[in-house]
Write a protein that holds these residues in place. Structure first.
Motif, PDB file in Angstrom:
ATOM      1  N   ALA A  65      -6.531  10.120  -5.273  1.00 40.54           N
ATOM      2  CA  ALA A  65      -7.489  11.056  -4.699  1.00 40.54           C
ATOM      3  C   ALA A  65      -7.023  12.492  -4.867  1.00 40.54           C
ATOM      4  O   ALA A  65      -7.818  13.400  -5.014  1.00 40.54           O
ATOM      5  N   PRO A  83     -10.657   3.476   4.404  1.00 39.42           N
ATOM      6  CA  PRO A  83     -11.292   3.785   3.127  1.00 39.42           C
ATOM      7  C   PRO A  83     -10.942   5.196   2.664  1.00 39.42           C
ATOM      8  O   PRO A  83     -10.808   6.104   3.487  1.00 39.42           O
ATOM      9  N   PRO A  84     -10.770   5.369   1.359  1.00 41.85           N
ATOM     10  CA  PRO A  84     -10.431   6.696   0.842  1.00 41.85           C
ATOM     11  C   PRO A  84     -11.575   7.682   1.057  1.00 41.85           C
ATOM     12  O   PRO A  84     -12.704   7.278   1.305  1.00 41.85           O
ATOM     13  N   HIS A  85     -11.250   8.945   0.964  1.00 41.73           N
ATOM     14  CA  HIS A  85     -12.206  10.043   1.135  1.00 41.73           C
ATOM     15  C   HIS A  85     -12.864  10.004   2.511  1.00 41.73           C
ATOM     16  O   HIS A  85     -14.016  10.343   2.669  1.00 41.73           O
ATOM     17  N   ASN A 135      -5.536   6.396   4.148  1.00 37.04           N
ATOM     18  CA  ASN A 135      -4.098   6.186   4.322  1.00 37.04           C
ATOM     19  C   ASN A 135      -3.706   5.640   5.696  1.00 37.04           C
ATOM     20  O   ASN A 135      -2.536   5.520   5.998  1.00 37.04           O
ATOM     21  N   ALA A 178     -16.532   3.890   6.274  1.00 39.74           N
ATOM     22  CA  ALA A 178     -16.788   4.756   5.123  1.00 39.74           C
ATOM     23  C   ALA A 178     -18.202   5.302   5.134  1.00 39.74           C
ATOM     24  O   ALA A 178     -18.543   6.136   4.310  1.00 39.74           O
ATOM     25  N   ASN A 217      -1.306  10.464  -5.137  1.00 37.32           N
ATOM     26  CA  ASN A 217      -2.246   9.356  -5.169  1.00 37.32           C
ATOM     27  C   ASN A 217      -3.467   9.765  -5.962  1.00 37.32           C
ATOM     28  O   ASN A 217      -3.616  10.912  -6.364  1.00 37.32           O
ATOM     29  N   GLY A 242     -16.015   7.216  -4.880  1.00 34.70           N
ATOM     30  CA  GLY A 242     -15.024   6.601  -4.031  1.00 34.70           C
ATOM     31  C   GLY A 242     -15.562   5.408  -3.269  1.00 34.70           C
ATOM     32  O   GLY A 242     -16.764   5.156  -3.220  1.00 34.70           O
ATOM     33  N   ALA A 243     -14.631   4.722  -2.688  1.00 35.75           N
ATOM     34  CA  ALA A 243     -15.005   3.527  -1.954  1.00 35.75           C
ATOM     35  C   ALA A 243     -15.785   3.869  -0.698  1.00 35.75           C
ATOM     36  O   ALA A 243     -16.386   3.008  -0.084  1.00 35.75           O
ATOM     37  N   ARG A 244     -15.778   5.140  -0.343  1.00 33.37           N
ATOM     38  CA  ARG A 244     -16.515   5.460   0.877  1.00 33.37           C
ATOM     39  C   ARG A 244     -18.007   5.219   0.689  1.00 33.37           C
ATOM     40  O   ARG A 244     -18.761   5.152   1.636  1.00 33.37           O
ATOM     41  N   ALA A 255       0.421   8.218   1.950  1.00 39.95           N
ATOM     42  CA  ALA A 255       0.455   9.575   1.403  1.00 39.95           C
ATOM     43  C   ALA A 255       1.804  10.203   1.703  1.00 39.95           C
ATOM     44  O   ALA A 255       2.491   9.840   2.654  1.00 39.95           O
ATOM     45  N   ALA A 275     -15.963  13.585  -7.759  1.00 39.58           N
ATOM     46  CA  ALA A 275     -14.981  12.538  -7.543  1.00 39.58           C
ATOM     47  C   ALA A 275     -15.297  11.733  -6.304  1.00 39.58           C
ATOM     48  O   ALA A 275     -15.212  10.518  -6.291  1.00 39.58           O
ATOM     49  N   GLY A 276     -15.685  12.466  -5.269  1.00 37.18           N
ATOM     50  CA  GLY A 276     -15.948  11.774  -4.027  1.00 37.18           C
ATOM     51  C   GLY A 276     -17.060  10.756  -4.134  1.00 37.18           C
ATOM     52  O   GLY A 276     -17.076   9.762  -3.429  1.00 37.18           O
ATOM     53  N   VAL A 288       0.862  -1.171   0.000  1.00 33.24           N
ATOM     54  CA  VAL A 288       0.000   0.000   0.000  1.00 33.24           C
ATOM     55  C   VAL A 288       0.896   1.218   0.000  1.00 33.24           C
ATOM     56  O   VAL A 288       1.893   1.265   0.712  1.00 33.24           O
TER      57      VAL A 288
END
Lengths: 450, 142
Positions: A119, B49-51, B56, B123, A117, A132-134, A88, A128-129, A85
Motif C-alpha cells: 500500500a 482490510p487494507p486502505h 495492519n 471495509a 508494504n 484494494g480489498a476494501r 507495518a 490505487a485505493g 502477516v
C-alpha cells in the motif's frame, strides 16, 4: 553428551507450513519446545522471508501466536498451516521490545522511508485505493460476472449486455465518480499526450456530454447497430466505389480498419464502432478545426487546430462528401459537406428524431481516439472502466486476446489439481468456479464456498 | 444438495480447513480449546482490510457454535475493541440482525463466511474510516 542426545530425541519435532501474505509457502521443521520467537527468527533468515521477527505476526487456527509461548501450546498438528502477516513498520516502532528482538535476530531492518508494504508504494496513484480489498463486497461495484465467462478473457459480452450493464445506475455512478475526481482526470490528462496538449481536455472529460456519451446504454446500442451496418457495407464498398468517390483509396480498408490498433474482429467496441464510422466517413470537417470544438457546439472552423490528427482518422483520405452516402443510403451525400462540422449529421440525415445520437454532441475521430486513450489509461491504472464496456471496449490498442479453445481440464489443470488438494472434488463445479474467477484458485474457492 | 451434514461432521470439516489454512488468507479460525469434544467454542482472527483504519490490525474474536449449528448461526464476539455499527460497544458482541450473513443465515454459511463478511463490513465505505479504539485494547470480559 549422551544425556544431551537423549534430550533432543525426547524433544519431538513438528513439521508444518507457513503461508505468507505474499503467497510464499514454507515448510518448517522445528522442535515443539521452541518458542514462537524462535520460529520467527528462523523465518527472518535469508532462506525464508527476510522479514525482521519484530514485524512478523503469526496466526494459527484463529489465534495470534505470542512470542514467548512455546509452539507446543498451540497444538499444531503435522502439516497444518500457520499464516504469517507482515505488520507495518510503524507498529514495530511502537513496540521497542519487538524491535529489539528483531535486532537480536540479526535481520536487517528496513530503512526508514522505504515503503515496506504494497500500500505504501501507491500513494501517488489515486486509483490505487480503488483496487484494494476494501472494495470487496462493496455493494455498488459490479461483480465479476459482468465481465463474462472467464473473467472477461473469453468471448466479450454482447452489446446488448453491455447496454444493460449501463442501465444499472450503479455502474454509471462509478464512472461518473471517477470522472468527477480531479485527481483521476489529472492523471488521465497527464498520461495521454493528446490530452496533455489540449488546454480544454479537462473541460471535455468533465463535460456532461462526455459522461453521457460514455454512460448512455442507448448510445451503446446505437453504436452497435452502426458498427454492424458499417461492417456490412465496408466490404461491399471495396468492390464498388461509392458514387462520387474520386479518391482511389480502397474503401474497404479505410472503412473497416481505420487504425492498426482498433480491433477488426467482432468484439464490441463502441468507440471503435464510432471510430470506424467516422474514419469511413472521412473527416466531416475539412476545416480541420479543434476536434472537440463540436463537442462544445462551437463552429469548427473558428478554432485553430490544437490536436495533431490521430491515427484514428486514417479514413481522412476519403473524400467526405462521398462516403456518407455509403453509411446511410437514405442520406443525401451532400449533407456531409454542408454540415461540415458534424460528420454524423449526415449519418442521421433521415432518422434524426428517434435517434439518441441526435441529442448527443457530434464525435470526431480525434475525440474518439482520445477517449480511447483515456479509457485505456484507466484500464492500465487498475480501474477497468474499459471493461465496463465489455471485452475489447475502450482498448484502442491491443486486439482482444484470442479465445482459449483448450478444454477446461487442460486449461485449468494446475488450478483443478490445487482445488482437488483442498478437497473440492466436484469437477463441474470446480470448472465453473474457475471460469467465473478467470482461473484464480482463490476466487474459485470463494465461489465454491458462497 | 444431498443429505444434511450433521453438526459435528460439519465442524470437523471447518476445523480441518481452518488448521490447514485452506481458506481465505485474511481470516483464520480454530477451536479455542483443543480438547473441546463438542467443538462449541472457537477463536477467529480477522486481518484488518487494507486502505481502511483497520489496516495492519489483527482482530481476535470468539465464536460459539450452539447445538443447533449450522441450522442456527454462531454467536460472535470481538475480543479486541472495535468500533463498528454491528458490534455492541460494551462487550463486543456482534448483533446478528445487523450483519446480513447472520440475519439471513443459511446452512451453507460457515464461520469463515462470517469472518469474511465481517471483514467486508469493516471495509465498507461507510465503516472503513470510523475512529477506532487504540490498537490492542480488549473488551473487559465478564
Amino acid at each position: 553428551m549422551a544425556d544431551e542426545t537423549a534430550a533432543s530425541e525426547a524433544d519431538p519435532q513438528i513439521t508444518f507450513k507457513v503461508k505468507t501474505s505474499s503467497e510464499g509457502l514454507h515448510t518448517i521443521t522445528i522442535a515443539e519446545s521452541a518458542t514462537v520467537l524462535d520460529l520467527k527468527n528462523t523465518l527472518a533468515g535469508d532462506d525464508y522471508e527476510k522479514i525482521p521477527a519484530g514485524r512478523q505476526r503469526l496466526i494459527y487456527s484463529g489465534r495470534v501466536m505470542k512470542d514467548e509461548d512455546p509452539l507446543s501450546k498451540y497444538k499444531i498438528k503435522a502439516g497444518n498451516t500457520i499464516h504469517m502477516v507482515k505488520s507495518a513498520a510503524s507498529n514495530a516502532a511502537q513496540n521497542p521490545a519487538n524491535a529489539g528482538a528483531s535486532a537480536a535476530g540479526g535481520a536487517p531492518r528496513a530503512a526508514p522511508g522505504v515503503p515496506t508494504n504494497m500500500a505504501a508504494g501507491t500513494a501517488n496513484n489515486p486509483l490505487a485505493g480503488l483496487t484494494g480489498a476494501r472494495f470487496a463486497g462493496h455493494m455498488g461495484l459490479p461483480g465479476a460476472e459482468m465481465f463474462g465467462a472467464d473473467g472477461g478473457m473469453g468471448a466479450p459480452p454482447s452489446e446488448e449486455s453491455v447496454a444493460r450493464m449501463l442501465e444499472d445506475p450503479n455502474t454509471v455512478q462509478i464512472m461518473r465518480e471517477a470522472l468527477r475526481n480531479p485527481a483521476i482526470v489529472d492523471m488521465m490528462i497527464q498520461n495521454t499526450p493528446h490530452l496533455r496538449n489540449n488546454p480544454q481536455a479537462r473541460q471535455i472529460i468533465q463535460s456532461p456530454e462526455f459522461m453521457q456519451m460514455m454512460t448512455n446504454p442507448e448510445a451503446i446500442r446505437e453504436a452497435a447497430r452502426m458498427r454492424r451496418m458499417m461492417q456490412g457495407l465496408g466490404g461491399g464498398a471495396g468492390a464498388f466505389p461509392a458514387p462520387g468517390v474520386t479518391d482511389t483509396t480502397p474503401q474497404g480498408a479505410a472503412g473497416s480498419n481505420p487504425t492498426p490498433n482498433q480491433p477488426t474482429a467482432t468484439p464490441f467496441n463502441p468507440f471503435a464502432a464510432m471510430g470506424m464510422g467516422a474514419g469511413g466517413f472521412g473527416r466531416g470537417a475539412p476545416a480541420a478545426g479543434n476536434p472537440f470544438a463540436a463537442l462544445f457546439g462551437q463552429p469548427a472552423g473558428q478554432t485553430p487546430s490544437q490536436t495533431p490528427p490521430a491515427a484514428g482518422s486514417a479514413g481522412q483520405g476519403t473524400p467526405s462528401q462521398a462516403t456518407p452516402g455509403q453509411g446511410t443510403p437514405a442520406a443525401n451525400p451532400d449533407a456531409g459537406a454542408a454540415n461540415a462540422a458534424n460528420p454524423f449529421a449526415s449519418l442521421f440525415g433521415g432518422a434524426g428524431g428517434a435517434n439518441p445520437f441526435a441529442q448527443m454532441p457530434p464525435l470526431t475521430p480525434e475525440s474518439i481516439q482520445e477517449a480511447n486513450q483515456a479509457m485505456q489509461f484507466l484500464r492500465s491504472s487498475g480501474l477497468d472502466l474499459g471493461s465496463l464496456f465489455g471485452g475489447g471496449a475502450g482498448a484502442g490498442a491491443g486486439s482482444p486476446p484470442p479465445a482459449d479453445t483448450r478444454p477446461p481440464e487442460e486449461r485449468y489443470a494446475e488450478q483443478l489439481r490445487q482445488l482437488n488438494d483442498m478437497g473440492f472434488f466436484d469437477f463441474d463445479r470446480n470448472v465453473e468456479a474457475l471460469r467465473r474467477s478467470g482461473g484464480s484458485v482463490q476466487g474459485a474457492i470463494e465461489q465454491l464456498l458462497s | 444438495m444431498g443429505a444434511k451434514v450433521p453438526r459435528n461432521f460439519r465442524l470437523l470439516e471447518e476445523l480441518e480447513k481452518g488448521e490447514k489454512g485452506l481458506g481465505a488468507e485474511a481470516c483464520s479460525y480454530g477451536l479455542a480449546e483443543g480438547d473441546d469434544l463438542l467443538m462449541s467454542n472457537w477463536t477467529g482472527t480477522i486481518l484488518g482490510p487494507p486502505h481502511s483504519v483497520h489496516e495492519n490490525r489483527i482482530y481476535s474474536l470468539k465464536m460459539h457454535c450452539g447445538d443447533q449449528y449450522p441450522d442456527q448461526p454462531p454467536t460472535i464476539q470481538f475480543i479486541n475493541e472495535v468500533n463498528l455499527p454491528c458490534v455492541n460497544p460494551r462487550n463486543g458482541v456482534v448483533d446478528p440482525s445487523k450483519l446480513p450473513c447472520l440475519a439471513n443465515w443459511s446452512r451453507n454459511n460457515t464461520m469463515e463466511t462470517v469472518l469474511i463478511e465481517l471483514r467486508r463490513y469493516m471495509a465498507h465505505p461507510a465503516h472503513k474510516k470510523l475512529p477506532q479504539p487504540p490498537e490492542g485494547s480488549t473488551y473487559s470480559l465478564h
